[in-house]
Design a protein around this motif. Structure first.
Motif, PDB file in Angstrom:
ATOM      1  N   VAL A  43     -21.035  20.040   3.104  1.00  0.00           N
ATOM      2  CA  VAL A  43     -20.939  19.753   1.675  1.00  0.00           C
ATOM      3  C   VAL A  43     -19.830  20.558   1.010  1.00  0.00           C
ATOM      4  N   ALA A  44     -19.107  19.887   0.110  1.00  0.00           N
ATOM      5  CA  ALA A  44     -18.163  20.566  -0.784  1.00  0.00           C
ATOM      6  C   ALA A  44     -18.493  20.125  -2.208  1.00  0.00           C
ATOM      7  N   THR A  45     -18.041  20.884  -3.164  1.00  0.00           N
ATOM      8  CA  THR A  45     -18.283  20.525  -4.558  1.00  0.00           C
ATOM      9  C   THR A  45     -17.462  19.301  -4.941  1.00  0.00           C
ATOM     10  N   THR A  46     -17.846  18.649  -6.027  1.00  0.00           N
ATOM     11  CA  THR A  46     -17.115  17.485  -6.494  1.00  0.00           C
ATOM     12  C   THR A  46     -15.641  17.833  -6.691  1.00  0.00           C
ATOM     13  N   THR A  47     -14.762  16.920  -6.373  1.00  0.00           N
ATOM     14  CA  THR A  47     -13.295  17.029  -6.386  1.00  0.00           C
ATOM     15  C   THR A  47     -12.734  17.881  -5.246  1.00  0.00           C
ATOM     16  N   ASN A  48     -13.577  18.302  -4.320  1.00  0.00           N
ATOM     17  CA  ASN A  48     -13.131  18.991  -3.100  1.00  0.00           C
ATOM     18  C   ASN A  48     -13.459  18.099  -1.897  1.00  0.00           C
ATOM     19  N   TYR A  49     -13.142  18.572  -0.700  1.00  0.00           N
ATOM     20  CA  TYR A  49     -13.290  17.749   0.498  1.00  0.00           C
ATOM     21  C   TYR A  49     -14.516  18.138   1.316  1.00  0.00           C
ATOM     22  N   SER A  50     -15.447  17.187   1.454  1.00  0.00           N
ATOM     23  CA  SER A  50     -16.628  17.359   2.305  1.00  0.00           C
ATOM     24  C   SER A  50     -16.295  16.840   3.702  1.00  0.00           C
ATOM     25  N   THR A  51     -17.025  17.296   4.697  1.00  0.00           N
ATOM     26  CA  THR A  51     -16.876  16.778   6.052  1.00  0.00           C
ATOM     27  C   THR A  51     -17.845  15.616   6.225  1.00  0.00           C
ATOM     28  N   ILE A  52     -17.312  14.489   6.682  1.00  0.00           N
ATOM     29  CA  ILE A  52     -18.079  13.253   6.832  1.00  0.00           C
ATOM     30  C   ILE A  52     -18.017  12.791   8.277  1.00  0.00           C
ATOM     31  N   LYS A  53     -19.148  12.369   8.824  1.00  0.00           N
ATOM     32  CA  LYS A  53     -19.172  11.720  10.138  1.00  0.00           C
ATOM     33  C   LYS A  53     -19.061  10.228   9.874  1.00  0.00           C
ATOM     34  N   VAL A  54     -17.891   9.679  10.125  1.00  0.00           N
ATOM     35  CA  VAL A  54     -17.631   8.271   9.868  1.00  0.00           C
ATOM     36  C   VAL A  54     -18.383   7.426  10.889  1.00  0.00           C
ATOM     37  N   GLU A  55     -19.087   6.400  10.416  1.00  0.00           N
ATOM     38  CA  GLU A  55     -19.906   5.538  11.279  1.00  0.00           C
ATOM     39  C   GLU A  55     -19.660   4.072  10.931  1.00  0.00           C
ATOM     40  N   LEU A  56     -18.434   3.595  11.141  1.00  0.00           N
ATOM     41  CA  LEU A  56     -18.109   2.216  10.805  1.00  0.00           C
ATOM     42  C   LEU A  56     -18.187   1.282  12.008  1.00  0.00           C
ATOM     43  N   LEU A  57     -18.486   1.792  13.186  1.00  0.00           N
ATOM     44  CA  LEU A  57     -18.598   0.931  14.369  1.00  0.00           C
ATOM     45  C   LEU A  57     -19.935   0.249  14.419  1.00  0.00           C
ATOM     46  N   ALA A  65     -30.328   4.659  -4.314  1.00  0.00           N
ATOM     47  CA  ALA A  65     -31.147   3.446  -4.243  1.00  0.00           C
ATOM     48  C   ALA A  65     -30.582   2.303  -5.092  1.00  0.00           C
ATOM     49  N   THR A  66     -30.033   2.622  -6.255  1.00  0.00           N
ATOM     50  CA  THR A  66     -29.554   1.559  -7.146  1.00  0.00           C
ATOM     51  C   THR A  66     -28.262   0.901  -6.676  1.00  0.00           C
ATOM     52  N   THR A  67     -27.521   1.551  -5.764  1.00  0.00           N
ATOM     53  CA  THR A  67     -26.261   0.975  -5.283  1.00  0.00           C
ATOM     54  C   THR A  67     -26.272   0.680  -3.789  1.00  0.00           C
ATOM     55  N   ALA A  68     -27.372   0.953  -3.121  1.00  0.00           N
ATOM     56  CA  ALA A  68     -27.426   0.819  -1.654  1.00  0.00           C
ATOM     57  C   ALA A  68     -27.102  -0.587  -1.163  1.00  0.00           C
ATOM     58  N   GLU A  69     -27.496  -1.602  -1.904  1.00  0.00           N
ATOM     59  CA  GLU A  69     -27.266  -2.981  -1.449  1.00  0.00           C
ATOM     60  C   GLU A  69     -25.841  -3.450  -1.685  1.00  0.00           C
ATOM     61  N   THR A  70     -25.106  -2.801  -2.569  1.00  0.00           N
ATOM     62  CA  THR A  70     -23.759  -3.252  -2.898  1.00  0.00           C
ATOM     63  C   THR A  70     -22.659  -2.393  -2.295  1.00  0.00           C
ATOM     64  N   ASN A  71     -22.995  -1.265  -1.700  1.00  0.00           N
ATOM     65  CA  ASN A  71     -22.000  -0.366  -1.120  1.00  0.00           C
ATOM     66  C   ASN A  71     -21.957  -0.472   0.395  1.00  0.00           C
ATOM     67  N   GLN A  72     -20.750  -0.443   0.952  1.00  0.00           N
ATOM     68  CA  GLN A  72     -20.604  -0.361   2.397  1.00  0.00           C
ATOM     69  C   GLN A  72     -20.643   1.115   2.775  1.00  0.00           C
ATOM     70  N   VAL A  73     -21.587   1.493   3.595  1.00  0.00           N
ATOM     71  CA  VAL A  73     -21.745   2.891   3.991  1.00  0.00           C
ATOM     72  C   VAL A  73     -20.604   3.289   4.934  1.00  0.00           C
ATOM     73  N   LEU A  74     -19.964   4.421   4.617  1.00  0.00           N
ATOM     74  CA  LEU A  74     -18.894   4.959   5.461  1.00  0.00           C
ATOM     75  C   LEU A  74     -19.427   5.851   6.561  1.00  0.00           C
ATOM     76  N   GLY A  75     -20.455   6.629   6.228  1.00  0.00           N
ATOM     77  CA  GLY A  75     -21.003   7.565   7.192  1.00  0.00           C
ATOM     78  C   GLY A  75     -21.949   8.540   6.526  1.00  0.00           C
ATOM     79  N   ARG A  76     -22.104   9.714   7.150  1.00  0.00           N
ATOM     80  CA  ARG A  76     -23.048  10.729   6.658  1.00  0.00           C
ATOM     81  C   ARG A  76     -22.345  12.067   6.436  1.00  0.00           C
ATOM     82  N   VAL A  77     -22.865  12.823   5.491  1.00  0.00           N
ATOM     83  CA  VAL A  77     -22.310  14.136   5.159  1.00  0.00           C
ATOM     84  C   VAL A  77     -22.699  15.147   6.237  1.00  0.00           C
ATOM     85  N   VAL A  78     -21.708  15.876   6.735  1.00  0.00           N
ATOM     86  CA  VAL A  78     -21.927  16.927   7.734  1.00  0.00           C
ATOM     87  C   VAL A  78     -21.810  18.306   7.084  1.00  0.00           C
TER      88      VAL A  78
END
Length: 86
Positions: free
Chosen positions: A72-86, A57-70
């Motif tokens: 989950v991986a732990t921090t410093t690992n790779y999560s699967t993301i559904k990119v939604e930039l269109l 909530a505190t950063t929602a207005e200043t961040n460009q959303v890339l997509g949604r998490v499909v």
């Protein structure tokens, strides 16, 4: 940290002045910074270059959303993301 509006997400590192393919829609792996949950929106990390982090909530207005998490991986690992930039 992001310094401009995002045009897409690269699937491999692209050097400054280099060229490459940018993903604007679809599923890909992304380096995770912090804790994310399935379905949560993510944006470029403010502290880790090339990573994504949860949009809160505190950063929602200043961040460009890339997509949604499909997946989950732990921090410093790779999560699967559904990119939604269109």
């Amino acid at each position: 940290p992001t310094t401009a509006v995002l045009a897409g997400m690269s699937v491999v590192p692209i050097a400054i002045g280099g060229w490459g393919w940018l993903m604007v829609s679809g599923v890909c792996m992304a380096l995770t910074n912090g804790t994310v949950i399935i379905g949560q929106t993510v944006a470029p990390s403010a502290t880790t270059a090339g990573a994504v982090e949860a949009v809160v909530a505190t950063t929602a207005e200043t961040n460009q959303v890339l997509g949604r998490v499909v997946r989950v991986a732990t921090t410093t690992n790779y999560s699967t993301i559904k990119v939604e930039l269109l």
